[in-house]
Scaffold this motif. Structure first.
Motif, PDB file in Angstrom:
ATOM      1  N   ASP A 158      15.975   0.863   3.087  1.00  0.00           N
ATOM      2  CA  ASP A 158      16.736   0.315   2.782  1.00  0.00           C
ATOM      3  C   ASP A 158      16.520  -0.484   1.399  1.00  0.00           C
ATOM      4  OD1 ASP A 158      14.879  -2.134   2.817  1.00  0.00           O
ATOM      5  OD2 ASP A 158      15.400  -3.648   3.690  1.00  0.00           O
ATOM      6  N   GLY A 159      15.765   0.118   0.871  1.00  0.00           N
ATOM      7  CA  GLY A 159      14.964   0.297  -0.792  1.00  0.00           C
ATOM      8  C   GLY A 159      14.346  -1.647  -1.223  1.00  0.00           C
ATOM      9  N   SER A 160      13.759  -1.885  -0.610  1.00  0.00           N
ATOM     10  CA  SER A 160      13.425  -2.900  -0.274  1.00  0.00           C
ATOM     11  C   SER A 160      11.592  -2.432  -0.476  1.00  0.00           C
ATOM     12  CB  SER A 160      12.662  -3.639   0.847  1.00  0.00           C
ATOM     13  OG  SER A 160      14.638  -4.388   0.984  1.00  0.00           O
ATOM     14  N   SER A 161      11.023  -3.094  -1.354  1.00  0.00           N
ATOM     15  CA  SER A 161       9.400  -2.813  -1.826  1.00  0.00           C
ATOM     16  C   SER A 161       8.161  -4.430  -0.534  1.00  0.00           C
ATOM     17  CB  SER A 161       8.839  -2.970  -2.811  1.00  0.00           C
ATOM     18  OG  SER A 161       9.009  -3.793  -3.585  1.00  0.00           O
ATOM     19  N   ARG A 162       7.260  -3.463  -0.218  1.00  0.00           N
ATOM     20  CA  ARG A 162       6.747  -4.147   0.255  1.00  0.00           C
ATOM     21  C   ARG A 162       4.822  -4.230   0.429  1.00  0.00           C
ATOM     22  NH1 ARG A 162       5.397  -1.235   5.132  1.00  0.00           N
ATOM     23  NH2 ARG A 162       6.636   0.126   5.044  1.00  0.00           N
ATOM     24  N   ILE A 163       3.970  -5.230   0.280  1.00  0.00           N
ATOM     25  CA  ILE A 163       2.237  -4.322   0.583  1.00  0.00           C
ATOM     26  C   ILE A 163       2.421  -5.707   2.466  1.00  0.00           C
ATOM     27  CG2 ILE A 163       0.694  -5.602   0.144  1.00  0.00           C
ATOM     28  CD1 ILE A 163       1.939  -5.243  -2.355  1.00  0.00           C
ATOM     29  N   GLU A 164       1.981  -4.748   2.587  1.00  0.00           N
ATOM     30  CA  GLU A 164       1.306  -5.136   4.597  1.00  0.00           C
ATOM     31  C   GLU A 164      -0.133  -5.403   3.943  1.00  0.00           C
ATOM     32  OE1 GLU A 164       5.041  -3.966   7.438  1.00  0.00           O
ATOM     33  OE2 GLU A 164       2.856  -2.630   6.728  1.00  0.00           O
ATOM     34  N   LEU A 165      -1.095  -6.220   4.635  1.00  0.00           N
ATOM     35  CA  LEU A 165      -2.545  -6.288   5.356  1.00  0.00           C
ATOM     36  C   LEU A 165      -2.528  -5.828   6.331  1.00  0.00           C
ATOM     37  CD1 LEU A 165      -3.523  -8.719   2.519  1.00  0.00           C
ATOM     38  CD2 LEU A 165      -3.619  -6.430   2.338  1.00  0.00           C
ATOM     39  N   ARG A 166      -3.293  -6.067   7.267  1.00  0.00           N
ATOM     40  CA  ARG A 166      -4.014  -5.268   8.236  1.00  0.00           C
ATOM     41  C   ARG A 166      -5.273  -5.370   8.647  1.00  0.00           C
ATOM     42  NH1 ARG A 166       0.203  -1.795  11.400  1.00  0.00           N
ATOM     43  NH2 ARG A 166       1.630  -1.736   9.700  1.00  0.00           N
ATOM     44  N   SER A 167      -5.363  -6.564  10.258  1.00  0.00           N
ATOM     45  CA  SER A 167      -6.415  -6.793  10.422  1.00  0.00           C
ATOM     46  C   SER A 167      -7.167  -5.443  10.924  1.00  0.00           C
ATOM     47  CB  SER A 167      -6.166  -7.691  12.094  1.00  0.00           C
ATOM     48  OG  SER A 167      -5.645  -6.695  12.897  1.00  0.00           O
ATOM     49  N   GLY A 168      -8.805  -5.531  11.498  1.00  0.00           N
ATOM     50  CA  GLY A 168      -9.198  -4.565  12.044  1.00  0.00           C
ATOM     51  C   GLY A 168      -8.834  -3.790  13.278  1.00  0.00           C
ATOM     52  N   ASP A 169      -7.518  -4.491  14.102  1.00  0.00           N
ATOM     53  CA  ASP A 169      -7.038  -3.555  15.352  1.00  0.00           C
ATOM     54  C   ASP A 169      -6.205  -3.196  15.003  1.00  0.00           C
ATOM     55  OD1 ASP A 169      -5.804  -5.797  14.904  1.00  0.00           O
ATOM     56  OD2 ASP A 169      -6.238  -6.812  16.653  1.00  0.00           O
ATOM     57  N   GLY A 170      -5.500  -3.433  13.476  1.00  0.00           N
ATOM     58  CA  GLY A 170      -4.544  -2.466  12.651  1.00  0.00           C
ATOM     59  C   GLY A 170      -2.997  -3.487  13.243  1.00  0.00           C
ATOM     60  N   ARG A 171      -3.218  -4.909  13.516  1.00  0.00           N
ATOM     61  CA  ARG A 171      -1.959  -5.327  13.672  1.00  0.00           C
ATOM     62  C   ARG A 171      -1.436  -5.748  12.131  1.00  0.00           C
ATOM     63  NH1 ARG A 171      -2.772 -10.262  12.766  1.00  0.00           N
ATOM     64  NH2 ARG A 171      -5.036 -11.559  12.763  1.00  0.00           N
TER      65      ARG A 171
ATOM     66  N   ALA B 162       5.086   5.462  -1.359  1.00  0.00           N
ATOM     67  CA  ALA B 162       4.222   4.697  -0.986  1.00  0.00           C
ATOM     68  C   ALA B 162       2.619   4.862  -0.727  1.00  0.00           C
ATOM     69  CB  ALA B 162       4.622   5.102   0.958  1.00  0.00           C
ATOM     70  N   PHE B 163       1.836   3.655  -0.634  1.00  0.00           N
ATOM     71  CA  PHE B 163       0.361   3.702  -1.078  1.00  0.00           C
ATOM     72  C   PHE B 163      -0.177   3.665   0.055  1.00  0.00           C
ATOM     73  CE2 PHE B 163       1.753   4.128  -5.327  1.00  0.00           C
ATOM     74  CZ  PHE B 163       0.468   5.323  -5.449  1.00  0.00           C
ATOM     75  N   VAL B 164      -1.245   3.863   1.222  1.00  0.00           N
ATOM     76  CA  VAL B 164      -2.089   3.283   2.433  1.00  0.00           C
ATOM     77  C   VAL B 164      -3.240   3.279   2.040  1.00  0.00           C
ATOM     78  CG1 VAL B 164      -2.116   4.048   4.720  1.00  0.00           C
ATOM     79  CG2 VAL B 164      -0.318   4.886   3.517  1.00  0.00           C
ATOM     80  N   LEU B 165      -3.462   1.865   2.400  1.00  0.00           N
ATOM     81  CA  LEU B 165      -5.037   1.661   2.658  1.00  0.00           C
ATOM     82  C   LEU B 165      -5.879   1.444   3.585  1.00  0.00           C
ATOM     83  CD1 LEU B 165      -7.861   0.691   0.328  1.00  0.00           C
ATOM     84  CD2 LEU B 165      -7.139  -1.809   1.455  1.00  0.00           C
ATOM     85  N   ARG B 166      -6.743   2.777   3.630  1.00  0.00           N
ATOM     86  CA  ARG B 166      -8.149   3.262   5.393  1.00  0.00           C
ATOM     87  C   ARG B 166      -9.373   2.398   5.455  1.00  0.00           C
ATOM     88  NH1 ARG B 166      -4.672   5.525   8.407  1.00  0.00           N
ATOM     89  NH2 ARG B 166      -2.535   6.448   7.480  1.00  0.00           N
ATOM     90  N   ASP B 167     -10.328   2.553   6.561  1.00  0.00           N
ATOM     91  CA  ASP B 167     -10.924   1.807   6.485  1.00  0.00           C
ATOM     92  C   ASP B 167     -11.546   3.055   6.681  1.00  0.00           C
ATOM     93  OD1 ASP B 167     -10.801   2.501   8.935  1.00  0.00           O
ATOM     94  OD2 ASP B 167     -11.068  -0.024   9.784  1.00  0.00           O
ATOM     95  N   ALA B 168     -13.563   2.992   6.405  1.00  0.00           N
ATOM     96  CA  ALA B 168     -14.863   3.718   6.431  1.00  0.00           C
ATOM     97  C   ALA B 168     -14.179   5.014   7.867  1.00  0.00           C
ATOM     98  CB  ALA B 168     -15.593   3.454   6.696  1.00  0.00           C
ATOM     99  N   GLU B 169     -13.458   3.967   8.900  1.00  0.00           N
ATOM    100  CA  GLU B 169     -12.866   4.875  10.180  1.00  0.00           C
ATOM    101  C   GLU B 169     -11.410   5.376  10.296  1.00  0.00           C
ATOM    102  OE1 GLU B 169     -14.182   1.349  10.706  1.00  0.00           O
ATOM    103  OE2 GLU B 169     -16.286   2.210  10.411  1.00  0.00           O
ATOM    104  N   GLY B 170     -11.062   4.750   9.440  1.00  0.00           N
ATOM    105  CA  GLY B 170      -9.925   5.530   8.720  1.00  0.00           C
ATOM    106  C   GLY B 170      -8.243   5.224   9.236  1.00  0.00           C
TER     107      GLY B 170
END
Length: 162
Positions: free
Chosen positions: A28-41, A9-17
């Protein structure tokens, strides 16, 4: 020589962590990319499923799915539109055989509508009741002839032409 970095896994964090994105493998063996908003959703997710299918999800601010696009290993593809509670309200799809169709539904109502085109050239619009077998079908067969059929709540043909 090229440098290589490997991880589960790779995690992208903003300046506030705060986590703002990730690239990961699921249990389950799937791979995914997720993009989150500033509030974490989660706002968007792209997944390559273990079985070879794929999915893209775009999420509403309340976290419920707004739009999903899927392609399965059998060759069918689907776009699903969801309401604010996550209920599927509309589907546009192509079956593995290549037949396109559209389905409209409402979670609080017992009626639905479906439009289909078949590979033999027929087109049909179906209005149906979810809890009974009552339905009306209006279409054109492959020969260009009109078709009309109505069934009562028990599925018995009440009217039909031709």
């Amino acid at each position: 020589m090229h440098a290589q970095i490997e991880a589960e896994a790779f995690v992208l964090r903003d300046a506030e962590g705060r986590e703002r994105g990730s690239l990961a493998l699921d249990p389950d063996g799937s791979s995914r990319i997720e993009l989150r908003s500033g509030d974490g959703r989660v706002g968007a997710r792209v997944s390559a499923l273990r079985d070879g299918g794929a999915a893209i999800g775009l999420y509403a601010p309340n976290g419920k799915s707004g739009v999903t696009v899927t392609a399965d290993v059998h060759g069918s593809a689907m776009v699903s539109l969801h309401d604010e509670d996550g209920n599927v309200r509309a589907v546009v799809a192509v079956s593995a055989r290549g037949d396109p169709y559209l389905v409209l539904s409402h979670p609080g109502q017992l009626v639905g509508a479906e439009a289909r085109l078949s590979d033999d050239g027929a087109a049909v619009l179906v209005l149906s009741h979810r809890e009974t077998e009552g339905r009306s079908e209006l279409g054109v067969d492959a020969g260009g002839n009109p078709v009309l059929a109505m069934s009562d709540r028990h599925g018995n043909l009440a009217f039909g032409k031709p």
